[in-house]
Write a protein that holds these residues in place. Structure first.
Motif, PDB file in Angstrom:
ATOM      1  N   VAL A  46       0.850  -1.189   0.000  1.00 47.48           N
ATOM      2  CA  VAL A  46       0.000   0.000   0.000  1.00 47.48           C
ATOM      3  C   VAL A  46       0.890   1.244   0.000  1.00 47.48           C
ATOM      4  CG1 VAL A  46      -1.755   1.272   1.273  1.00 47.48           C
ATOM      5  CG2 VAL A  46      -1.815  -1.234   1.220  1.00 47.48           C
ATOM      6  N   PHE A  47       1.898   1.206   0.838  1.00 42.27           N
ATOM      7  CA  PHE A  47       2.825   2.335   0.927  1.00 42.27           C
ATOM      8  C   PHE A  47       3.480   2.603  -0.423  1.00 42.27           C
ATOM      9  CE2 PHE A  47       6.852   4.371   1.940  1.00 42.27           C
ATOM     10  CZ  PHE A  47       6.513   5.274   2.939  1.00 42.27           C
ATOM     11  N   MET A  48       3.816   1.523  -1.122  1.00 40.20           N
ATOM     12  CA  MET A  48       4.561   1.662  -2.381  1.00 40.20           C
ATOM     13  C   MET A  48       3.649   1.847  -3.584  1.00 40.20           C
ATOM     14  SD  MET A  48       7.358  -1.254  -1.591  1.00 40.20           S
ATOM     15  CE  MET A  48       8.182  -1.145  -3.154  1.00 40.20           C
ATOM     16  N   GLY A  49       2.348   1.979  -3.339  1.00 44.40           N
ATOM     17  CA  GLY A  49       1.447   2.250  -4.449  1.00 44.40           C
ATOM     18  C   GLY A  49       1.188   1.050  -5.336  1.00 44.40           C
ATOM     19  N   HIS A  50       1.507  -0.155  -4.876  1.00 41.09           N
ATOM     20  CA  HIS A  50       1.141  -1.346  -5.657  1.00 41.09           C
ATOM     21  C   HIS A  50      -0.342  -1.629  -5.513  1.00 41.09           C
ATOM     22  CE1 HIS A  50       5.415  -3.280  -5.635  1.00 41.09           C
ATOM     23  NE2 HIS A  50       5.477  -1.978  -5.693  1.00 41.09           N
ATOM     24  N   MET A  51      -0.864  -1.231  -4.360  1.00 40.58           N
ATOM     25  CA  MET A  51      -2.262  -1.544  -4.067  1.00 40.58           C
ATOM     26  C   MET A  51      -2.856  -0.394  -3.270  1.00 40.58           C
ATOM     27  SD  MET A  51      -2.550  -5.484  -3.032  1.00 40.58           S
ATOM     28  CE  MET A  51      -1.123  -5.857  -2.102  1.00 40.58           C
ATOM     29  N   LYS A  52      -4.176  -0.375  -3.252  1.00 39.86           N
ATOM     30  CA  LYS A  52      -4.853   0.519  -2.332  1.00 39.86           C
ATOM     31  C   LYS A  52      -5.172  -0.285  -1.073  1.00 39.86           C
ATOM     32  CE  LYS A  52      -7.948   2.161  -5.406  1.00 39.86           C
ATOM     33  NZ  LYS A  52      -9.024   2.992  -5.904  1.00 39.86           N
ATOM     34  N   GLN A  92      13.603   6.464  22.066  1.00 38.43           N
ATOM     35  CA  GLN A  92      12.781   5.597  21.225  1.00 38.43           C
ATOM     36  C   GLN A  92      11.362   6.134  21.005  1.00 38.43           C
ATOM     37  OE1 GLN A  92      12.766   1.824  23.222  1.00 38.43           O
ATOM     38  NE2 GLN A  92      11.129   2.380  24.613  1.00 38.43           N
ATOM     39  N   ASP A  93      10.937   7.086  21.813  1.00 40.49           N
ATOM     40  CA  ASP A  93       9.582   7.623  21.627  1.00 40.49           C
ATOM     41  C   ASP A  93       9.559   8.988  20.955  1.00 40.49           C
ATOM     42  OD1 ASP A  93       8.285   5.392  22.739  1.00 40.49           O
ATOM     43  OD2 ASP A  93       8.892   6.063  24.738  1.00 40.49           O
ATOM     44  N   LEU A  94      10.704   9.405  20.407  1.00 36.84           N
ATOM     45  CA  LEU A  94      10.740  10.702  19.704  1.00 36.84           C
ATOM     46  C   LEU A  94       9.863  10.656  18.467  1.00 36.84           C
ATOM     47  CD1 LEU A  94      14.564  11.510  19.816  1.00 36.84           C
ATOM     48  CD2 LEU A  94      12.736  12.706  21.026  1.00 36.84           C
ATOM     49  N   LYS A  95       9.522  11.834  17.997  1.00 32.83           N
ATOM     50  CA  LYS A  95       8.757  11.936  16.759  1.00 32.83           C
ATOM     51  C   LYS A  95       9.665  11.524  15.589  1.00 32.83           C
ATOM     52  CE  LYS A  95       5.267  14.901  14.896  1.00 32.83           C
ATOM     53  NZ  LYS A  95       5.762  15.190  13.563  1.00 32.83           N
ATOM     54  N   LEU A 122       1.038   6.479   9.988  1.00 35.49           N
ATOM     55  CA  LEU A 122       2.060   7.296  10.641  1.00 35.49           C
ATOM     56  C   LEU A 122       3.314   7.364   9.781  1.00 35.49           C
ATOM     57  CD1 LEU A 122       2.813   8.786  13.275  1.00 35.49           C
ATOM     58  CD2 LEU A 122       3.750   6.625  14.109  1.00 35.49           C
ATOM     59  N   MET A 123       3.649   6.252   9.185  1.00 35.98           N
ATOM     60  CA  MET A 123       4.865   6.223   8.377  1.00 35.98           C
ATOM     61  C   MET A 123       4.719   7.118   7.148  1.00 35.98           C
ATOM     62  SD  MET A 123       7.069   2.953   7.225  1.00 35.98           S
ATOM     63  CE  MET A 123       8.298   3.070   5.933  1.00 35.98           C
ATOM     64  N   GLU A 124       3.525   7.139   6.582  1.00 35.76           N
ATOM     65  CA  GLU A 124       3.307   8.037   5.448  1.00 35.76           C
ATOM     66  C   GLU A 124       3.532   9.483   5.883  1.00 35.76           C
ATOM     67  OE1 GLU A 124      -0.389   6.557   3.894  1.00 35.76           O
ATOM     68  OE2 GLU A 124       0.774   5.167   2.657  1.00 35.76           O
ATOM     69  N   GLU A 125       3.025   9.790   7.066  1.00 35.30           N
ATOM     70  CA  GLU A 125       3.186  11.126   7.629  1.00 35.30           C
ATOM     71  C   GLU A 125       4.670  11.406   7.918  1.00 35.30           C
ATOM     72  OE1 GLU A 125       0.464  12.920   7.611  1.00 35.30           O
ATOM     73  OE2 GLU A 125       1.791  14.557   8.262  1.00 35.30           O
ATOM     74  N   ASN A 126       5.313  10.452   8.573  1.00 35.26           N
ATOM     75  CA  ASN A 126       6.686  10.648   9.044  1.00 35.26           C
ATOM     76  C   ASN A 126       7.731  10.703   7.936  1.00 35.26           C
ATOM     77  OD1 ASN A 126       6.269  10.900  11.762  1.00 35.26           O
ATOM     78  ND2 ASN A 126       6.549   8.720  12.226  1.00 35.26           N
ATOM     79  N   PRO A 128      23.175  11.193  10.941  1.00 32.81           N
ATOM     80  CA  PRO A 128      22.054  12.126  10.903  1.00 32.81           C
ATOM     81  C   PRO A 128      20.877  11.498  10.159  1.00 32.81           C
ATOM     82  CG  PRO A 128      24.043  13.066   9.894  1.00 32.81           C
ATOM     83  CD  PRO A 128      24.300  11.629  10.122  1.00 32.81           C
ATOM     84  N   CYS A 129      19.679  11.691  10.636  1.00 29.32           N
ATOM     85  CA  CYS A 129      18.502  11.121   9.965  1.00 29.32           C
ATOM     86  C   CYS A 129      17.249  11.767  10.534  1.00 29.32           C
ATOM     87  CB  CYS A 129      18.435   9.611  10.178  1.00 29.32           C
ATOM     88  SG  CYS A 129      18.307   9.144  11.889  1.00 29.32           S
ATOM     89  N   GLU A 130      16.188  11.728   9.746  1.00 31.13           N
ATOM     90  CA  GLU A 130      14.913  12.313  10.193  1.00 31.13           C
ATOM     91  C   GLU A 130      13.870  11.243  10.429  1.00 31.13           C
ATOM     92  OE1 GLU A 130      16.412  13.412   7.259  1.00 31.13           O
ATOM     93  OE2 GLU A 130      17.509  14.914   8.392  1.00 31.13           O
ATOM     94  N   PHE A 131      14.261   9.990  10.157  1.00 31.19           N
ATOM     95  CA  PHE A 131      13.315   8.892  10.366  1.00 31.19           C
ATOM     96  C   PHE A 131      14.080   7.683  10.886  1.00 31.19           C
ATOM     97  CE2 PHE A 131      11.168   5.007   9.028  1.00 31.19           C
ATOM     98  CZ  PHE A 131       9.858   5.259   9.392  1.00 31.19           C
TER      99      PHE A 131
END
Ligand SMILES: Cc1cc2nc3c(=O)[nH]c(=O)nc-3n(C[C@H](O)[C@H](O)[C@H](O)COP(=O)(O)OP(=O)(O)OC[C@H]3O[C@@H](n4cnc5c(N)ncnc54)[C@H](O)[C@@H]3O)c2cc1C
Ligand code: SF4
Ligand code: SF4
Lengths: 450, 514
Positions: free
Chosen positions: A51-57, A120-123, A136-140, A232-235
């Motif tokens: 779903v994330f990768m757009g293979h499916m809805k 571990q609980d950071l945004k 959440l992952m789509e958002e993050n 360094p990373c944002e996710f």
């Protein structure tokens, strides 16, 4: 048993849903309710990445159309169970509503492991298990320049692929000496590690997470590894395994260890309360090569099938059959049948391994000291479940398996006949009184080259 | 996107733009010689008279010319109709041939140049866009982003494409006179193949074939590493180019009847029409061979091949409609509806069309052999209706125009009477099935999503049941996209092919199935 009793199932995952369906097949009068807080309708967790990768809805991940439940008189209740009163035979939902049951089945699945890492609980830090995690992952991942994934298992590699789809550079921290080395033997594990790197994923072996660093606003800005390096990373994806999702049952009469403790009939310490799927913990391992907690799709389904017999009047023990599993590592499909541990002693098993010189295609067969097959791993080509289920159960000799390998082939028509190369390699290493298969006319004509 | 792909896309759009503009170019001027040369003897005198007011007038666009033409022609016919003189009405439509004759345009003067600027650039652009795809990536099928795409998930690009296709088909079938410029452009090519000037059908066949070739090459890239997909794509490309396009034209060059050797009744619904039978029967031994060949395909070819290989031998290896669906339509395959409801509609519709085609054909043949004593010209009206509703509207406008809305097999799934016939054989007497691999299915849904026929493959796979469905065209994509190696298209013994109550292996607690 009361024919109109109410069987209430917490969790509409594969375990709970299979149970409900099989009960209904065998008994048309009991009342069945599936409760879940995650989504009203059953969906396939294994397909979240697509779903994330757009293979499916998302709706494509739902194996049954919405009318199916009503037609089969399986009631669906959306809501989170907060607590269960085992004396009153009732449970309380977060909304405050109470539900009563005659028989209760706990099939509440798993949640991602968090090992108490600082930060571990950071945004921007998350695991991937539920539909909500996906959202959440789509958002993050909207504005991410680099991501780090912690833990080299199956969900980790899926997450890496998902991030690669968004063209986010990924650093993949793996504790072992090569990818999934705690499950795969050395050669296979190294082959897959190579493939992971082919996809430009920065695989860091023998590296663990030490700390996740805050950017000052409660968001992740970097991770620190156990080697002291700061990336360094944002996710940050936390994919170091899963653990039973049973916290809402702790501190009650129910015996809960890591998971809900059950016997071979999925009975808990309380009468009329059962547990199946990822959240159940067997007192005694179902078989020597099984774990006390079985955390895959297939076992969830089998638990459901089996308990349905017990709940419809045919008390049945869970008897684990020949193990099988499958996965896909980026472009490389993997299947396994029987037992192939990550490591073994020479005097324990004989191993036969073949790997294609260029392609990511490999085959391993383990045999016991008498030469009987105990398990296979295959990568990059497909093998037939039925064939190996039988061969392993009947303890065929390795030679017999290899000589009839063409029958085990499950690759599409016109594909390269890898089994011929495997037969040649086996004859060379172990000898045997059979000849390698000849390429068929069609195979020669269309040049399905190995 | 790589630079070269961007250039490709740019060239393609230019080509498409030129192609779309061409019909609007040039001027039209009709004279008496043109009318004499392009009308049947019985109409010649009348037509010469009717069109007098527009002779030697210069019209600056096809709209102006055709409206003048239709006015004169329509006035004449309307007057007759009002008086009830039906037998004097001219039913033949001369607008296309006269329009083509009256045209003078830069395109007609320089056809090769314009062909290059329109179709040529579009093909070149398509190749430049498709060939570099997935370069330097490991083999494997990537359906990445399909449902995030504006083209492939009914976004505005898809809507636009669909509307363009629908408009093109409507004009092609019912208003071809507007396309004379394009047809004139491919005249020299047609002369080379068949020695005759082009019709709108030549133009269509030419564009159709090129579309299959360019998008077939895209298939080679997309499904690299999958031999089954590569071979069947090569096969449809070959059959379209050789059998549907070149051979019929060459037959005409050799003064033989126009014939597509792989087109089978009832898809080829006019096979038994009187003019067809006449042309076979008057075509000497070649004509006779064609007639017998066509009949053998229907009564022996279809059942025997389908018995051994399933309907796929035709639908996804040979057929022209299938060929277009599997190449040009591949980007839209995921848009087919998988619900049980649409399966129901499908069965009514497709079998209904089959019944209609069979009834129509029986009446036609009976009528033919009774020397039109039986029904007179009633069959003509039946033919008109079928040709309009099924042959043009359903197969063409809906069949292709709806790719971006309802997936690439709308016609094959809901309408094609040959598919219905093949499907009945496949369902009840065939060695073909899709086997499932024991308990390996994870119910992910990739197979169902990418099944162009809207078959809920997962429904079967997750319960360990073989897939035996009349509609399955054996494209093999379900098997190709399954991430767990669960599906295999196979021909094998009929015994055990249909397993209604499967046991999923791997669980030793369950001994019998519920
Ligand atoms: C991304 C991903 C990929 C995977 N891929 C594979 C794979 O390829 N192959 C494989 O074999 N396995 C795979 N797995 C593992 C597999 O999905 C699980 O083993 C399986 O889904 C477990 O099923 P279950 O029915 O036990 O629990 P779940 O599917 O977890 O279902 C439990 C349900 O109960 C609900 N629930 C829990 N607590 C409560 C509560 N208090 N109140 C109400 N509802 C509650 C949960 O929200 C959930 O909906 C994958 C898992 C993930 C996350
Ligand atoms: S794609 Fe494969 S694993 Fe997924 S539902 Fe279909 S058969 Fe099952
Ligand atoms: S079931 Fe599979 S092979 Fe058949 S039409 Fe659908 S996708 Fe193609």
């Amino acid at each position: 048993m009361n024919p109109n009793r109410h069987i209430l199932i917490i969790g509409n995952g594969i375990a709970g849903v299979t149970l409900a369906r099989h009960i209904r097949k065998r008994d048309s009068s009991v009342k069945i309710t599936l409760v879940s807080g995650e989504s009203k309708y059953f969906f396939s967790r294994t397909a979240l990445m697509y779903v994330f990768m757009g293979h499916m809805k998302f709706e494509h991940t739902q194996p049954y159309e919405n009318f199916f439940w009503e037609k089969n008189r399986i009631d669906l209740k959306e809501g989170w169970v907060q607590s269960v009163d085992f004396d009153e035979k009732s449970l309380k939902l977060q909304s405050g509503e109470s539900l009563f049951y005659d028989q209760l089945v706990i099939a509440s699945g798993s949640k991602p492991n968090k090992f108490g890492w600082p930060g571990q609980d950071l945004k921007g830090v998350q695991g991937l298990y539920s539909k909500q995690d996906l959202e959440l992952m789509e958002e993050n991942t909207k504005e991410v320049k680099r991501a780090v994934i912690v833990g080299g298992g199956l969900i980790g590699i899926e997450m890496a692929e998902m991030l690669a789809y968004k063209k986010i550079p990924v650093t993949f921290l793996v504790r072992e000496t090569s990818f999934w080395r705690n499950v795969l033997p050395k050669e296979e594990s190294e082959m897959i590690s190579k493939h992971v790197r082919e996809h430009h994923i920065d695989l860091r072996l023998e590296t663990e997470l030490a700390e996740i660093i805050d950017d000052g606003n409660g968001k992740v800005k970097a991770v620190k590894t156990n080697h002291g390096e700061e990336i360094p990373c944002e996710f940050v994806g936390l994919t170091a395994g899963v653990t039973p999702n049973v916290d809402f049952l702790r501190n009650s009469k129910l015996e809960v260890n890591r998971g809900v403790v059950v016997n071979s009939k999925f009975e808990t310490n309380i009468p009329d309360v059962y547990s199946i799927g990822d959240c159940a913990e067997f007192q005694v391992k179902p078989a020597a090569d099984r774990k006390n907690i079985e955390q895959v799709w297939y076992t969830g389904r089998m638990h459901g099938e089996t308990l349905a017999l017990t709940l419809t009047g045919q008390a049945t023990d869970y008897q684990a059959g020949v193990w099988f599993n499958s996965a896909k590592f980026l472009d490389v499909e993997y299947q396994t049948y029987g037992t192939v541990p990550a490591d073994w002693k020479e005097e324990e098993f004989q191993s036969f391994y073949w790997e294609h010189p260029q392609k990511k295609v490999a085959f391993r067969m383990l045999m016991d000291t008498k030469g009987a097959i105990v398990g296979v791993n295959n990568f990059g080509f497909r093998l037939k479940h039925e064939f190996f289920d039988k061969a392993i159960k009947e303890k065929w000799t390795g030679q017999k398996v290899i000589s009839s390998l063409r029958k085990a082939n499950f690759d599409p028509e016109f594909f390269a006949p890898f089994y011929i190369e495997i037969q040649k390699a086996f004859l060379k290493e172990f000898g045997g009184d059979f000849k390698p298969e000849k390429r068929s006319f069609i195979q020669k004509l269309f040049g399905a080259s190995v | 996107m790589k630079v070269i792909q961007k250039i490709g896309l740019f060239l393609f759009l230019i080509g498409l733009g030129v192609f779309t503009t061409i019909p609007f170019l040039g001027t039209y001027e009709l004279n008496q010689e043109m009318v004499s040369a392009n009308t049947k003897d019985i109409h010649q005198e009348k037509m010469l008279e009717i069109l007098t007011p527009i002779y030697d007038q210069s019209y600056s666009s096809n709209f102006q010319f055709l409206s003048a033409f239709n006015q004169e022609f329509g006035n004449y016919n309307d007057a007759l109709k009002a008086e009830g003189k039906w037998d004097e009405v001219i039913w033949d439509d001369y607008s296309f041939s006269l329009g083509k004759a009256a045209l003078s345009s830069p395109v007609k003067d320089n056809p090769w140049l314009w062909m290059f600027l329109s179709i040529g650039l579009a093909v070149l652009g398509g190749l430049l866009y498709n060939l570099p795809k997935y370069k330097d990536e490991p083999e494997g099928i990537k359906n990445n982003g399909i449902f995030h795409s504006k083209m492939k998930n009914r976004g505005w690009l898809g809507m636009l494409t669909g509307s363009y296709l629908i408009l093109f088909y409507v004009i092609l079938y019912w208003f071809p006179a507007y396309l004379v410029n394009l047809v004139a452009m491919v005249d020299p090519l047609s002369m080379i193949f068949s020695g005759n000037p082009a019709s709108q059908w030549f133009l269509y066949g030419f564009v159709y074939t090129l579309a299959i070739i360019v998008m077939g090459i895209r298939m080679f890239r997309k499904y690299r590493g999958n031999k089954y997909q590569q071979l069947r794509t090569a096969s449809v490309m070959f059959f379209q180019t050789a059998f549907a396009f070149l051979i019929p034209e060459i037959l005409v060059l050799l003064n033989q009847p126009y014939f597509d050797f792989k087109n089978i009744w009832p898809l080829d619904y006019d096979f038994f029409y009187s003019y067809q039978l006449d042309s076979f029967l008057s075509g000497g031994s070649v004509g006779m061979f064609m007639l017998i060949w066509g009949i053998l395909l229907i009564i022996i070819g279809v059942p025997v091949f389908t018995y051994f290989f399933g309907k796929r031998w035709y639908c996804s290896w040979v057929c022209g409609c299938g060929g277009l669906a599997e190449t040009v339509g591949d980007p839209y395959r995921q848009l087919s509806d998988k619900s049980v409801k649409s399966w129901k509609i499908e069965r009514y519709l497709i079998n209904g069309v089959l019944v209609l085609a069979v009834v129509m054909t029986i009446l036609t043949i009976a009528n033919y052999f009774s020397d039109f004593w039986l029904l007179g010209t009633v069959t003509n009206e039946l033919h008109n209706f079928y040709g309009f509703a099924i042959g043009s509207a359903f197969a063409g406008v809906v069949g292709t125009g709806f790719y971006p809305f309802m997936g690439n097999r709308v016609w094959c799934r809901f309408g094609c009477p040959l598919a219905a016939y093949l499907g009945i054989v496949q369902r009840f007497k065939s060695r073909f099935r899709i086997s499932t691999n024991g308990g390996q299915c994870i119910s992910c849904g990739n197979c169902s999503t990418y099944c162009e026929m809207g078959i809920d493959v997962r429904w079967y796979a997750q319960r360990g049941q073989n897939i035996v469905r009349s509609s399955c065209v054996g494209c093999g994509v379900c098997s190709a996209v399954c991430p767990r190696g669960v599906l295999k298209l196979e021909n094998g013994p009929e015994e055990g092919r249909i397993n209604e109550l499967p046991i999923i292996i791997g669980n030793d607690s369950v001994k019998i199935n519920a």
